[in-house]
Design a protein around this motif. Structure first.
Motif, mmCIF file in Angstrom:
data_model
loop_
_atom_site.group_PDB
_atom_site.id
_atom_site.type_symbol
_atom_site.label_atom_id
_atom_site.label_comp_id
_atom_site.label_asym_id
_atom_site.label_seq_id
_atom_site.Cartn_x
_atom_site.Cartn_y
_atom_site.Cartn_z
ATOM 1 N N GLU A 22 0.814 -1.206 0.000
ATOM 2 C CA GLU A 22 0.000 0.000 0.000
ATOM 3 C C GLU A 22 0.846 1.254 0.000
ATOM 4 N N ASN A 23 0.348 2.264 -0.717
ATOM 5 C CA ASN A 23 0.915 3.597 -0.631
ATOM 6 C C ASN A 23 2.424 3.604 -0.901
ATOM 7 N N VAL A 24 2.798 2.981 -2.011
ATOM 8 C CA VAL A 24 4.224 2.805 -2.331
ATOM 9 C C VAL A 24 4.775 4.053 -3.027
ATOM 10 N N ASP A 25 5.854 4.587 -2.467
ATOM 11 C CA ASP A 25 6.617 5.646 -3.122
ATOM 12 C C ASP A 25 7.965 5.059 -3.526
ATOM 13 N N LEU A 26 8.305 5.187 -4.776
ATOM 14 C CA LEU A 26 9.580 4.635 -5.241
ATOM 15 C C LEU A 26 10.055 5.428 -6.443
ATOM 16 N N ARG A 27 11.302 5.880 -6.351
ATOM 17 C CA ARG A 27 11.872 6.627 -7.464
ATOM 18 C C ARG A 27 13.210 6.002 -7.819
ATOM 19 N N ILE A 28 13.406 5.677 -9.077
ATOM 20 C CA ILE A 28 14.683 5.137 -9.531
ATOM 21 C C ILE A 28 15.202 6.030 -10.650
ATOM 22 N N ALA A 29 16.428 6.512 -10.468
ATOM 23 C CA ALA A 29 17.030 7.429 -11.445
ATOM 24 C C ALA A 29 17.685 6.628 -12.570
ATOM 25 N N PRO A 30 17.919 7.256 -13.711
ATOM 26 C CA PRO A 30 18.611 6.573 -14.812
ATOM 27 C C PRO A 30 19.945 5.994 -14.342
ATOM 28 N N GLY A 31 20.202 4.748 -14.677
ATOM 29 C CA GLY A 31 21.476 4.119 -14.360
ATOM 30 C C GLY A 31 21.655 3.673 -12.922
ATOM 31 N N GLU A 32 20.657 3.906 -12.078
ATOM 32 C CA GLU A 32 20.798 3.570 -10.657
ATOM 33 C C GLU A 32 20.625 2.062 -10.424
ATOM 34 N N PHE A 33 21.383 1.514 -9.450
ATOM 35 C CA PHE A 33 21.229 0.111 -9.056
ATOM 36 C C PHE A 33 20.497 0.061 -7.720
ATOM 37 N N VAL A 34 19.429 -0.721 -7.651
ATOM 38 C CA VAL A 34 18.630 -0.816 -6.427
ATOM 39 C C VAL A 34 18.348 -2.290 -6.113
ATOM 40 N N TYR A 35 18.670 -2.696 -4.890
ATOM 41 C CA TYR A 35 18.246 -4.015 -4.413
ATOM 42 C C TYR A 35 16.808 -3.906 -3.916
ATOM 43 N N ALA A 198 15.588 -7.877 -7.445
ATOM 44 C CA ALA A 198 14.800 -8.439 -6.338
ATOM 45 C C ALA A 198 15.382 -9.761 -5.873
ATOM 46 N N THR A 199 15.542 -9.885 -4.570
ATOM 47 C CA THR A 199 16.010 -11.144 -3.993
ATOM 48 C C THR A 199 15.519 -11.276 -2.553
ATOM 49 N N HIS A 200 15.299 -12.548 -2.118
ATOM 50 C CA HIS A 200 14.996 -12.768 -0.705
ATOM 51 C C HIS A 200 16.272 -13.159 0.039
ATOM 52 N N ARG A 211 21.783 0.986 -3.066
ATOM 53 C CA ARG A 211 20.556 1.333 -2.354
ATOM 54 C C ARG A 211 19.710 0.080 -2.128
ATOM 55 N N VAL A 212 19.066 -0.001 -0.962
ATOM 56 C CA VAL A 212 18.224 -1.148 -0.638
ATOM 57 C C VAL A 212 16.798 -0.676 -0.402
ATOM 58 N N VAL A 213 15.850 -1.280 -1.113
ATOM 59 C CA VAL A 213 14.434 -1.012 -0.902
ATOM 60 C C VAL A 213 13.815 -2.312 -0.380
ATOM 61 N N ARG A 214 13.025 -2.200 0.700
ATOM 62 C CA ARG A 214 12.568 -3.397 1.407
ATOM 63 C C ARG A 214 11.038 -3.457 1.422
ATOM 64 N N CYS A 215 10.502 -4.641 1.115
ATOM 65 C CA CYS A 215 9.061 -4.889 1.244
ATOM 66 C C CYS A 215 8.825 -5.614 2.559
ATOM 67 N N GLU A 216 7.935 -5.076 3.364
ATOM 68 C CA GLU A 216 7.633 -5.738 4.645
ATOM 69 C C GLU A 216 6.289 -5.267 5.166
ATOM 70 N N GLY A 218 3.328 -5.238 4.060
ATOM 71 C CA GLY A 218 2.446 -4.492 3.167
ATOM 72 C C GLY A 218 2.919 -3.095 2.817
ATOM 73 N N ARG A 219 4.177 -2.799 3.188
ATOM 74 C CA ARG A 219 4.740 -1.472 2.896
ATOM 75 C C ARG A 219 6.079 -1.617 2.184
ATOM 76 N N VAL A 220 6.499 -0.535 1.567
ATOM 77 C CA VAL A 220 7.827 -0.500 0.947
ATOM 78 C C VAL A 220 8.649 0.564 1.652
ATOM 79 N N PHE A 221 9.834 0.171 2.126
ATOM 80 C CA PHE A 221 10.710 1.075 2.868
ATOM 81 C C PHE A 221 12.003 1.302 2.099
ATOM 82 N N ASN A 222 12.434 2.533 2.081
ATOM 83 C CA ASN A 222 13.762 2.836 1.562
ATOM 84 C C ASN A 222 14.714 2.748 2.743
ATOM 85 N N ALA A 223 15.560 1.717 2.736
ATOM 86 C CA ALA A 223 16.456 1.485 3.862
ATOM 87 C C ALA A 223 17.892 1.578 3.414
#
Ligand SMILES: Nc1ncnc2c1ncn2[C@@H]1O[C@H](COP(=O)(O)OP(=O)(O)O)[C@@H](O)[C@H]1O
Ligand SMILES: [Mg+2]
Length: 225
Positions: A22-35, A198-200, A211-216, A218-223
């Motif tokens: 729910e209520n997911v905010d996520l921004r990925i810039a050109p060329g960025e690597f995100v887990y 994406a990996t568990h 950068r690490v983005v975490r699903c937990e 029902g939310r998405v956290f930028n950690a």
């Protein structure tokens, strides 16, 4: 600031009409690597499927590679997917066709004509993943790591702006997993392609800092990694 490759604002990620995230905010810039991490069932695949329009956006706004997902009808989805290099755990190679035939098939499916340009492109992507010498090999003669590299080569064919990698190391041993992850980062850097990986398997996060983005829950956290 350059235009984002992915921009979600207050997005709801749904399966069968039920909110998974729910209520997911996520921004990925050109060329960025995100887990993208989170336990099995946390919603990683659902989020990725929403990005490549295999699941409808449940609310909020979402832009991916210049496409407004709320307004992207079925006819436009192939155009969106051509901007994305999508790779899965199961390499999805046609086992009865050689490496080059697999790549030709993918080119044909995305509107390329047979000929010199197509053959050159096949050489280029195989070179990029270090498997130029396997052009005529059958998939069953390749190791799991090599098959995944062929799947990466296929994902590269149309010079995507974003790689979407969903548990791509799920079938690989730990050393091969790290190699595949490193290759994904290298391809992203060399081609200016953003990567959402994406990996568990949290152990993989030690491979390099990103950068690490975490699903937990029902939310998405930028950690921080
Ligand atoms: N096809 C589906 N139909 C209904 N619910 C699903 C479907 N696929 C996954 N789900 C549910 O969505 C939730 C998130 O799953 P998923 O996105 O696959 O998580 P992850 O990729 O993090 O393991 C889980 O509760 C799962 O049961
Ligand atoms: Mg998953």
């Amino acid at each position: 600031m350059a235009e984002a490759i992915v921009e979600l604002r207050g997005a709801n990620i749904q399966q069968g009409g039920r909110n998974i995230l729910e209520n997911v905010d996520l921004r990925i810039a050109p060329g960025e690597f995100v887990y993208l991490v989170g336990k099995t069932g946390a919603g990683k695949s659902s989020l990725l499927k929403t990005l490549y329009a295999a699941l409808p956006l449940g609310g909020g706004s979402a832009t991916v590679a210049g496409f407004n997902l709320a307004k992207t009808g079925r006819k436009k989805i192939p155009q969106l997917r051509r901007k994305l290099g999508i790779v899965f755990q199961d390499f999805n190679l046609l086992m009865d066709r050689s490496v080059e035939e697999n790549l030709r098939f993918a080119l044909r499916a995305t509107g390329w004509k047979k000929g010199t340009l197509a053959e050159q492109r096949i050489d280029e992507v195989l070179m990029a993943v270090g498997l130029a010498d396997r052009r005529r090999s059958m998939p069953h003669t390749l190791s799991g790591g090599e098959r995944q590299r062929i799947a990466f080569a296929r994902a590269l064919l149309n010079s995507p702006t974003l790689f979407i990698a969903d548990e791509v190391t799920g079938n690989l041993d730990p050393d091969t997993s790290k190699n595949i992850l490193e290759l994904m980062r290298k391809l992203g850097k060399e081609h200016g392609t953003a990567v959402l990986f994406a990996t568990h398997d949290y152990r993989l996060l030690d491979t390099f800092q990103a950068r690490v983005v975490r699903c937990e829950g029902g939310r998405v956290f930028n950690a921080e990694g």
